[in-house]
Design a protein around this motif. Structure first.
Motif, PDB file in Angstrom:
ATOM      1  N   SER A 134      21.005  42.847  13.571  1.00 34.43           N
ATOM      2  CA  SER A 134      20.144  42.327  14.375  1.00 34.43           C
ATOM      3  C   SER A 134      18.659  42.518  13.583  1.00 34.43           C
ATOM      4  CB  SER A 134      19.975  43.111  15.615  1.00 34.43           C
ATOM      5  OG  SER A 134      19.357  44.411  15.499  1.00 34.43           O
ATOM      6  N   ARG A 135      17.776  41.875  14.269  1.00 36.44           N
ATOM      7  CA  ARG A 135      16.156  41.960  13.695  1.00 36.44           C
ATOM      8  C   ARG A 135      15.765  43.237  13.516  1.00 36.44           C
ATOM      9  NH1 ARG A 135      13.162  38.715  10.501  1.00 36.44           N
ATOM     10  NH2 ARG A 135      10.765  38.797  11.376  1.00 36.44           N
ATOM     11  N   LEU A 140      25.902  44.791  13.786  1.00 36.78           N
ATOM     12  CA  LEU A 140      26.529  43.880  14.980  1.00 36.78           C
ATOM     13  C   LEU A 140      27.941  43.747  14.472  1.00 36.78           C
ATOM     14  CD1 LEU A 140      23.609  41.138  15.334  1.00 36.78           C
ATOM     15  CD2 LEU A 140      24.228  43.172  16.880  1.00 36.78           C
ATOM     16  N   GLU A 213      20.451  39.634   8.273  1.00 33.62           N
ATOM     17  CA  GLU A 213      19.766  39.510   9.631  1.00 33.62           C
ATOM     18  C   GLU A 213      20.112  38.355  10.138  1.00 33.62           C
ATOM     19  OE1 GLU A 213      15.376  38.681  10.136  1.00 33.62           O
ATOM     20  OE2 GLU A 213      15.494  40.927   9.794  1.00 33.62           O
ATOM     21  N   ARG A 269      26.435  37.194  21.944  1.00 35.14           N
ATOM     22  CA  ARG A 269      26.036  38.665  22.300  1.00 35.14           C
ATOM     23  C   ARG A 269      27.270  39.333  23.124  1.00 35.14           C
ATOM     24  NH1 ARG A 269      20.540  36.839  24.943  1.00 35.14           N
ATOM     25  NH2 ARG A 269      19.027  36.930  23.201  1.00 35.14           N
TER      26      ARG A 269
END
Length: 277
Positions: A134-135, A140, A213, A269
């Motif tokens: 993720s940022r 993930l 990212e 998500r």
């Protein structure tokens, strides 16, 4: 900036490799990405500044030589990469190690990829497995891309069989097939890989090479429809009716074309939550 020579010393075994990074604004991301490289030999970098305001400034980092090539105006990543490959060729580099600002390199990535390419002269592009984060840097999922050239070809439209910012490319091979092009906007990487695989092989090392990212402001999000349309055009051009994965890939991209980005984001998500559980 030093120019690679034909005889490389032990301290400069990466002397014929250049990290190729296009950048449009995002100075902090450029610095963070370059600081992530960890190699025993000296690292050479060419940043293509695609008309940033203010201009990208080469950071001062240990064990690293950095040059900034400036585009006269913002022309898009396709033109920036095209100019970058030409700059590398003019400076005598044999290999271009791609990475994007915001992504992070795993230790020793460049040496591993160069060693493989030296041992496999028909491989024009070599990727590595990629950890998607993720940022904020939270893991993930892992992209374990197929390793062998036949599998990379077979799955080229069905899944991400080559991760662009994890690739090391032979500069002469890229130029031999026409360099990066603007014909397929936002899918310039797939366009290049398909042309490379008509004359050479592409493969992946089954090792972690990149932390990618997931940025919802990136090309895949902001130019999503353009990217899908370009991918569909490439699928039509290179479609192999005998390859079932080409059919699966076509169905997947048609579904993406008609599905709102918000719905795809919700599904992603949910997938990330499953992987994290």
């Amino acid at each position: 900036m030093t120019t690679p020579s034909s005889g490389l010393t032990p301290q400069d075994t990466l002397g014929d490799v250049a990290v190729l990074m296009p950048a449009y604004n995002g100075q902090a991301d450029v610095e963070r990405t370059l600081a992530s490289f960890a190699e025993a030999a000296r690292i050479h970098v060419v940043i293509v500044d695609d008309g940033s305001t203010p201009p990208i400034v080469a950071p001062t980092l240990p064990n690293m030589d950095i040059e900034v090539v400036r585009m006269p105006q913002n022309g898009g990543i396709e033109r920036a990469l095209q100019a970058g490959i030409e700059a590398l060729a003019a400076r005598g580099y044999r290999y271009a190690a791609r990475i994007d600002a915001g992504d992070l390199a795993a230790p020793g990535r460049l040496a591993k990829q160069r060693a493989y390419l030296e041992a496999h002269p028909n491989v024009a592009g070599l990727g590595m497995w990629t950890q998607v984060v993720s940022r904020e840097g939270a893991p993930l999922f892992m992209l374990r891309t197929p390793t062998e050239p036949d599998a990379v070809r077979r799955l080229r439209f069905f899944r991400a069989s080559l991760v662009h910012p994890a690739m090391m490319l032979r500069v002469d091979a890229v130029r031999a097939v026409g360099n990066y092009r603007v014909a397929y906007r936002a899918a310039e990487d797939l366009d290049l890989f398909l042309r490379l695989m008509e004359r050479y092989d592409c493969a992946n090392l089954p090792e972690l090479g990149l932390y990618y990212e997931l940025n919802e402001g990136g090309i895949s999000a902001t130019k999503r429809r353009r990217q899908i349309v370009s991918t569909l055009k490439l699928q039509w051009r290179y479609f192999n009716v005998a390859n079932v994965y080409d059919w699966f890939g076509l169905a997947k991209n048609l579904l993406h074309l008609v599905t709102p980005y918000s719905a795809l984001r919700t599904m992603k998500r949910a997938l990330f939550a499953t992987h994290a559980a």
